[in-house]
Design an enzyme around this catalytic site. Structure first.
Site, PDB file in Angstrom:
ATOM      1  N   GLY A 283       0.827  -1.199   0.000  1.00 63.86           N
ATOM      2  CA  GLY A 283       0.000   0.000   0.000  1.00 63.86           C
ATOM      3  C   GLY A 283       0.860   1.245   0.000  1.00 63.86           C
ATOM      4  O   GLY A 283       2.039   1.209   0.381  1.00 63.86           O
TER       5      GLY A 283
ATOM      6  N   LYS B 182     -10.081  10.489  13.236  1.00 63.53           N
ATOM      7  CA  LYS B 182     -10.588  10.439  14.606  1.00 63.53           C
ATOM      8  C   LYS B 182     -11.111  11.796  15.072  1.00 63.53           C
ATOM      9  O   LYS B 182     -12.141  11.863  15.749  1.00 63.53           O
ATOM     10  CB  LYS B 182      -9.475   9.951  15.530  1.00 63.53           C
ATOM     11  CG  LYS B 182      -9.838   9.939  17.010  1.00 63.53           C
ATOM     12  CD  LYS B 182     -11.016   9.029  17.337  1.00 63.53           C
ATOM     13  CE  LYS B 182     -11.213   8.919  18.840  1.00 63.53           C
ATOM     14  NZ  LYS B 182     -12.410   8.132  19.191  1.00 63.53           N
TER      15      LYS B 182
ATOM     16  N   HIS C  85       9.584  35.797  16.569  1.00 60.65           N
ATOM     17  CA  HIS C  85      10.835  35.667  15.830  1.00 60.65           C
ATOM     18  C   HIS C  85      11.912  35.160  16.788  1.00 60.65           C
ATOM     19  O   HIS C  85      11.999  35.641  17.918  1.00 60.65           O
ATOM     20  CB  HIS C  85      11.263  37.028  15.258  1.00 60.65           C
ATOM     21  CG  HIS C  85      12.595  36.978  14.567  1.00 60.65           C
ATOM     22  ND1 HIS C  85      12.765  36.433  13.313  1.00 60.65           N
ATOM     23  CD2 HIS C  85      13.832  37.385  14.980  1.00 60.65           C
ATOM     24  CE1 HIS C  85      14.038  36.515  12.972  1.00 60.65           C
ATOM     25  NE2 HIS C  85      14.717  37.098  13.973  1.00 60.65           N
TER      26      HIS C  85
END
Length: 484
Positions: free
Chosen positions: A189, A329, A459
């Protein structure tokens, strides 16, 4: 497991499935008599659904240490020499299932103590639209919620049904409980489960080969992301793409041999100590005899539901994998909350609440991580929607410099004004975290200008790559508008 056989056969609410369906059971409906029917998950018939026992949670408890095992490779990019002393596979298993099995057991024990709830174990099948059979019991219910989930799709090729050879074949529901780490693992798969488990077992020391009938891996994703992931995984494991499995045989030296065929008819053989099938999942509606309740499955086997998550029979509802092709889920949890609110609204005579599933994100915990929400560029092209696109490399921001990252990016798709996101796709470290402000923007209909310019971005945090991607989309849209 216990079975409260003394409870009455008629209930106010019958829930089929113990995954996200458990979210329906709380003190808000303590005045209802409830029946919960569950058939268990995996080789141990575990209670609590796929995510807890054989899906999201245990697989991430495996993938996290697997990612640590790649630390020497990542450290070398910034001039640090690290080494891995070893991976204790048994300890990882014990830590993972020691936790999830305990949660399953305690959750079941807590439910059994509820006076208004009976828990029944076994396969549920409909008798009619108000009646469900489980074993020798028949339960009639005023309302029924189908939350029966899905199961791994089996490979249909000679040898995969051989009882002897089946001892070497695993699914996502059994592979994490394998007795020994396989030396040679073949994964069949090319989707999400395949790449996640490939990352896990390759990092832990298995020789992993992925066999997929198409190219690239993760081909349902935006092609830029799919190609990048395929290229990176190819550096860590063996990829055999555009090959179809035609058989499974025993190997005289032990293990098994997987036979494949490419598009030109050329056949190949690969030896393995274990085979993991990740060829998709099947919604479990076909096992419930829903036709007896007057419900027809769609052409892909899902239970059709309306905007309120009702089936064609108004007092029967459905949620999760059994009705949602996304099979996520977090989507199932949201649907369970919606069904709960609608059950309470129906009881109180209030209007029902409709679902909004336009912008459901997904995350893939392989290496590199992947996250996406909304449309892919290919989908926009196929539908004829006008759009602008901008790709922001991790390497373009300060934290990306610190990481010495040269492989990863954020890709944004927006309407021609550059103000509304149509899709967002990230491949790279912390992708599943970086995607969240973009998910929020799409679900709350925030403009790109507001998200990019209306807040402070730390930053030099990695989140600047998202900020710069948003500003880049605005710039591209302005340039294209000026060129007209």
């Amino acid at each position: 497991m216990q079975d409260n056989t003394a409870a009455a056969d008629h209930v106010d609410l019958c829930i089929i499935g113990s995954g996200s369906g458990l979210s329906l059971i709380d003190d808000d409906i303590n005045d209802w008599q409830i029946a919960l029917i569950d058939n268990g998950i995996g080789p141990n018939d575990a209670f609590g659904g796929t995510c807890l026992n054989a899906g999201c949670i245990p697989s991430k408890m495996f993938s996290f240490p697997a990612t640590y095992a790649l630390a020497p490779t990542h450290a070398a990019r910034v001039d640090v020499d690290l080494g891995v002393q070893g991976i204790d596979f048994k300890a990882i298993q014990a830590r993972t299932f020691g936790r999830t099995d305990a949660i399953s057991a305690s959750g079941l024990a807590g439910l059994i103590r509820r006076e208004n709830l009976q828990v029944l174990f076994g396969s549920a099948t409909f008798v009619d639209d108000h009646t469900v059979r489980v074993g020798h019991r028949q339960i009639t219910a005023d309302r029924i919620v189908i939350a029966a989930g899905s199961r791994p799709r089996q490979v249909r090729a000679p040898g995969f049904d051989d009882p002897y050879l089946q001892a070497f074949v695993y699914t996502s529901e059994s592979i994490m409980r394998v007795e020994e780490l396989p030396q040679r693992l073949i994964i069949l798969g090319g989707g999400i489960e395949a790449v996640e488990f490939a990352h896990i077992f390759a990092a832990m020391g298995s020789q992993v080969s992925i066999i997929s009938r198409s190219e690239p891996l993760l081909r349902a994703l935006d092609s830029s992301v799919a190609i990048r992931v395929t290229e990176e995984l190819a550096q860590r494991l063996v990829l055999r793409l555009n090959q179809s499995v035609i058989g499974l045989d025993s190997d005289d030296a032990g293990g098994v041999v997987v036979s494949t065929q490419d598009a030109h008819g050329i056949e190949y053989t690969y030896q393995a100590d274990a085979v993991l099938t990740c060829v998709g999942r099947i919604p479990n509606g076909d096992q419930l005899r829903v036709d007896k309740a007057g419900i027809s499955l769609d052409e892909k086997g899902f239970i059709p539901v309306d905007q309120y998550l009702r089936t064609s029979v108004p007092h029967i509802w459905a949620l999760g994998d059994v009705c949602s092709p996304q099979m996520l889920k977090h989507l199932a949890n949201a649907q369970a909350r919606l069904v709960k609110r609608n059950l309470l609204a129906e009881r109180a005579g209030r209007p029902l609440e409709a679902r909004d599933e336009r912008f459901v994100p997904q995350g893939i915990f392989t290496e590199p991580q992947v996250a996406s929400v909304g449309a892919t560029e290919e989908q926009l092209q196929e539908s004829g929607v006008d759009y602008v696109v901008h790709v922001q490399e991790y390497a373009s921001v300060a934290y990306g410099w610190a990481m010495n990252d040269i492989d990863h990016f954020v890709k944004l798709l927006a309407d021609p004004t550059g103000e509304h996101l149509l899709g967002a796709h990230i491949v790279g470290p912390d992708a599943t975290i970086l995607i969240q402000p973009l998910v929020q923007a799409m679900n709350l209909n925030q403009t790109i200008s507001d998200v990019a310019k209306g807040q402070y971005w730390i930053h030099p945090a990695l989140t600047e790559v998202v900020e710069n991607a948003l500003l880049g989309v605005l710039r591209v849209a302005a340039e294209q508008s000026a060129a007209l």
